[in-house]
Design a protein around this motif. Structure first.
Motif, PDB file in Angstrom:
ATOM      1  N   SER A 242       0.843  -1.191   0.000  1.00  0.00           N
ATOM      2  CA  SER A 242       0.000   0.000   0.000  1.00  0.00           C
ATOM      3  C   SER A 242       0.879   1.242   0.000  1.00  0.00           C
ATOM      4  CB  SER A 242      -0.932   0.007   1.217  1.00  0.00           C
ATOM      5  OG  SER A 242      -0.189   0.028   2.417  1.00  0.00           O
ATOM      6  N   PHE A 243       0.389   2.313  -0.591  1.00  0.00           N
ATOM      7  CA  PHE A 243       1.141   3.560  -0.646  1.00  0.00           C
ATOM      8  C   PHE A 243       0.194   4.699  -1.000  1.00  0.00           C
ATOM      9  CE2 PHE A 243       1.619   1.228  -4.645  1.00  0.00           C
ATOM     10  CZ  PHE A 243       1.096   2.128  -5.566  1.00  0.00           C
ATOM     11  N   THR A 244       0.695   5.917  -0.852  1.00  0.00           N
ATOM     12  CA  THR A 244      -0.082   7.119  -1.191  1.00  0.00           C
ATOM     13  C   THR A 244       0.667   7.927  -2.229  1.00  0.00           C
ATOM     14  OG1 THR A 244      -1.023   7.221   1.034  1.00  0.00           O
ATOM     15  CG2 THR A 244      -1.111   9.244  -0.274  1.00  0.00           C
ATOM     16  N   LEU A 245      -0.066   8.412  -3.231  1.00  0.00           N
ATOM     17  CA  LEU A 245       0.523   9.301  -4.234  1.00  0.00           C
ATOM     18  C   LEU A 245      -0.119  10.690  -4.096  1.00  0.00           C
ATOM     19  CD1 LEU A 245       0.648   7.057  -7.459  1.00  0.00           C
ATOM     20  CD2 LEU A 245       2.528   7.666  -5.915  1.00  0.00           C
ATOM     21  N   PRO A 246       0.665  11.742  -4.307  1.00  0.00           N
ATOM     22  CA  PRO A 246       0.146  13.114  -4.142  1.00  0.00           C
ATOM     23  C   PRO A 246      -0.614  13.614  -5.369  1.00  0.00           C
ATOM     24  CG  PRO A 246       2.457  13.215  -4.683  1.00  0.00           C
ATOM     25  CD  PRO A 246       2.121  11.746  -4.578  1.00  0.00           C
ATOM     26  N   ILE A 247      -1.627  12.854  -5.782  1.00  0.00           N
ATOM     27  CA  ILE A 247      -2.468  13.224  -6.924  1.00  0.00           C
ATOM     28  C   ILE A 247      -3.915  12.836  -6.615  1.00  0.00           C
ATOM     29  CG2 ILE A 247      -0.740  13.148  -8.780  1.00  0.00           C
ATOM     30  CD1 ILE A 247      -1.386  10.261  -9.241  1.00  0.00           C
ATOM     31  N   PRO A 248      -4.887  13.570  -7.177  1.00  0.00           N
ATOM     32  CA  PRO A 248      -6.297  13.227  -6.924  1.00  0.00           C
ATOM     33  C   PRO A 248      -6.653  11.897  -7.570  1.00  0.00           C
ATOM     34  CG  PRO A 248      -6.126  14.954  -8.581  1.00  0.00           C
ATOM     35  CD  PRO A 248      -4.755  14.768  -8.030  1.00  0.00           C
ATOM     36  N   HIS A 249      -7.706  11.265  -7.060  1.00  0.00           N
ATOM     37  CA  HIS A 249      -8.100   9.954  -7.558  1.00  0.00           C
ATOM     38  C   HIS A 249      -8.858  10.073  -8.868  1.00  0.00           C
ATOM     39  CE1 HIS A 249     -10.682   6.090  -7.112  1.00  0.00           C
ATOM     40  NE2 HIS A 249      -9.632   5.898  -7.901  1.00  0.00           N
ATOM     41  N   ASP A 250      -8.254   9.529  -9.932  1.00  0.00           N
ATOM     42  CA  ASP A 250      -8.916   9.406 -11.227  1.00  0.00           C
ATOM     43  C   ASP A 250      -8.212   8.276 -11.980  1.00  0.00           C
ATOM     44  OD1 ASP A 250      -6.493  10.494 -12.015  1.00  0.00           O
ATOM     45  OD2 ASP A 250      -7.312  12.465 -12.526  1.00  0.00           O
ATOM     46  N   LYS A 251      -8.559   8.107 -13.262  1.00  0.00           N
ATOM     47  CA  LYS A 251      -7.949   7.033 -14.052  1.00  0.00           C
ATOM     48  C   LYS A 251      -6.443   7.203 -14.176  1.00  0.00           C
ATOM     49  CE  LYS A 251     -11.304   4.250 -15.288  1.00  0.00           C
ATOM     50  NZ  LYS A 251     -11.243   2.797 -14.979  1.00  0.00           N
ATOM     51  N   LEU A 252      -5.997   8.454 -14.321  1.00  0.00           N
ATOM     52  CA  LEU A 252      -4.563   8.714 -14.420  1.00  0.00           C
ATOM     53  C   LEU A 252      -3.843   8.269 -13.147  1.00  0.00           C
ATOM     54  CD1 LEU A 252      -2.171   9.971 -15.950  1.00  0.00           C
ATOM     55  CD2 LEU A 252      -2.742  12.161 -14.854  1.00  0.00           C
ATOM     56  N   ALA A 253      -4.464   8.550 -12.007  1.00  0.00           N
ATOM     57  CA  ALA A 253      -3.866   8.158 -10.734  1.00  0.00           C
ATOM     58  C   ALA A 253      -3.751   6.639 -10.626  1.00  0.00           C
ATOM     59  CB  ALA A 253      -4.699   8.712  -9.587  1.00  0.00           C
ATOM     60  N   GLU A 254      -4.790   5.926 -11.060  1.00  0.00           N
ATOM     61  CA  GLU A 254      -4.753   4.472 -10.997  1.00  0.00           C
ATOM     62  C   GLU A 254      -3.675   3.911 -11.909  1.00  0.00           C
ATOM     63  OE1 GLU A 254      -8.626   2.861 -11.621  1.00  0.00           O
ATOM     64  OE2 GLU A 254      -9.468   3.735  -9.787  1.00  0.00           O
ATOM     65  N   GLY A 255      -3.523   4.531 -13.078  1.00  0.00           N
ATOM     66  CA  GLY A 255      -2.456   4.111 -13.982  1.00  0.00           C
ATOM     67  C   GLY A 255      -1.080   4.370 -13.391  1.00  0.00           C
ATOM     68  N   ALA A 256      -0.948   5.499 -12.693  1.00  0.00           N
ATOM     69  CA  ALA A 256       0.324   5.829 -12.059  1.00  0.00           C
ATOM     70  C   ALA A 256       0.663   4.819 -10.972  1.00  0.00           C
ATOM     71  CB  ALA A 256       0.256   7.235 -11.467  1.00  0.00           C
ATOM     72  N   ALA A 257      -0.357   4.384 -10.222  1.00  0.00           N
ATOM     73  CA  ALA A 257      -0.141   3.401  -9.165  1.00  0.00           C
ATOM     74  C   ALA A 257       0.341   2.069  -9.741  1.00  0.00           C
ATOM     75  CB  ALA A 257      -1.419   3.205  -8.368  1.00  0.00           C
ATOM     76  N   LEU A 258      -0.244   1.656 -10.855  1.00  0.00           N
ATOM     77  CA  LEU A 258       0.172   0.417 -11.489  1.00  0.00           C
ATOM     78  C   LEU A 258       1.570   0.532 -12.082  1.00  0.00           C
ATOM     79  CD1 LEU A 258      -3.170  -0.654 -13.224  1.00  0.00           C
ATOM     80  CD2 LEU A 258      -2.079  -1.702 -11.223  1.00  0.00           C
ATOM     81  N   GLN A 259       1.907   1.709 -12.586  1.00  0.00           N
ATOM     82  CA  GLN A 259       3.255   1.922 -13.115  1.00  0.00           C
ATOM     83  C   GLN A 259       4.282   1.804 -11.989  1.00  0.00           C
ATOM     84  OE1 GLN A 259       5.555   5.780 -14.209  1.00  0.00           O
ATOM     85  NE2 GLN A 259       4.259   5.320 -15.989  1.00  0.00           N
ATOM     86  N   LEU A 260       3.971   2.421 -10.844  1.00  0.00           N
ATOM     87  CA  LEU A 260       4.877   2.333  -9.702  1.00  0.00           C
ATOM     88  C   LEU A 260       5.028   0.890  -9.237  1.00  0.00           C
ATOM     89  CD1 LEU A 260       6.591   3.598  -7.461  1.00  0.00           C
ATOM     90  CD2 LEU A 260       4.480   3.982  -6.166  1.00  0.00           C
ATOM     91  N   ALA A 261       3.905   0.159  -9.191  1.00  0.00           N
ATOM     92  CA  ALA A 261       3.954  -1.237  -8.767  1.00  0.00           C
ATOM     93  C   ALA A 261       4.846  -2.057  -9.692  1.00  0.00           C
ATOM     94  CB  ALA A 261       2.538  -1.817  -8.736  1.00  0.00           C
ATOM     95  N   ALA A 262       4.762  -1.792 -10.980  1.00  0.00           N
ATOM     96  CA  ALA A 262       5.599  -2.510 -11.943  1.00  0.00           C
ATOM     97  C   ALA A 262       7.077  -2.200 -11.719  1.00  0.00           C
ATOM     98  CB  ALA A 262       5.190  -2.143 -13.365  1.00  0.00           C
TER      99      ALA A 262
END
Length: 245
Positions: free
Chosen positions: A20-40
């Motif tokens: 689990s982690f937090t990113l300093p961006i509002p929740h939208d599709k871009l944010a979800e994509g960013a989370a998956l990129q970080l996970a990769a």
């Protein structure tokens, strides 16, 4: 005993890991994509987003689940193993009485701006924690709990006044490594104030300490999350009474 292991999720050795982690961006599709990129980039492949929720203005909390290829080599893991017997209260009292022939003096505090006394109270106060009584319960231990936001000079003065055998310091606040700075300041002050061989044991505890850093921080022992009063009492007996420190 196995020396190589992998994380376990659905089946043995599948490498499945949840983070689990937090990113300093509002929740939208871009944010979800960013989370998956970080996970990769962290090595989770493929990664699945299992939870996403905006927390406050412009921050999103994520939970991702995926498989890692990394192996854990158990024979290369470094930890601080308990090197003393775990004693009962009766055994602690008996050893102190027989070996020291006086009460073992303990001074405890939260130093600096740290006002979180839950940890030090759990170890020192009579009520203790997790079904174990605190050090005040041990009749052969003399305990002074100075509470929160104690300055280093105040702690040194109290240790001298109480003729402390051991000083226990709890540090919970860790922003900008405050716990490390405070501990180094404390250990330096005690080495300056007490002659060699006369300094009390310096023991620190808190959830973010690395137990391998005793030498770097200038202390005798570091206790981490989950430490009980019985462990601390047993260590004190091991060092002060049995070793004649």
């Amino acid at each position: 005993m196995k020396t190589i292991v992998r994380p376990y999720g659905d089946t043995t050795g599948d490498g499945m890991t949840q983070v689990s982690f937090t990113l300093p961006i509002p929740h939208d599709k871009l944010a979800e994509g960013a989370a998956l990129q970080l996970a990769a980039k962290m090595g989770l492949e493929p990664a699945m987003l299992v939870h996403a929720k905006q927390i406050g203005d412009g921050f999103t909390f994520f939970v991702v689940y995926g498989s890692v290829r990394h192996l854990v080599e158990l024979d290369k893991v470094q930890v601080v193993q308990r090197d003393f017997d775990l004693l009962s209260a009766k055994e602690v009292n008996t050893i102190v009485k027989q070996r020291l022939r006086r009460k073992l003096s303990v001074v405890g505090a939260c130093i600096g701006t740290d006002a979180h006394t839950v940890g030090i109270d759990a170890i020192l106060n009579l009520k203790g924690i997790a079904g174990e009584k605190g050090l005040e319960y041990y009749r052969e231990l003399k305990v002074l709990n100075m509470g929160a936001q104690v300055t280093v000079p105040e702690l040194v003065a109290a240790a001298r006044s109480e003729k402390a055998d051991a000083v226990l310091v709890s540090q919970v606040v860790t922003q900008r490594d405050a716990h490390l700075h405070n501990t180094r300041e404390m250990s330096a002050a005690f080495r300056e104030a007490f002659p060699a061989g006369k300094r009390p044991l310096l023991i620190v505890g808190g959830p973010r300490f690395d137990e391998m850093m005793t030498q770097e921080l200038g202390v005798d022992r570091i206790f981490g999350r989950g430490t009980t009063p019985r462990e601390v009492a047993s260590y004190l007996v091991h060092r002060v009474a049995r070793e004649g420190r």
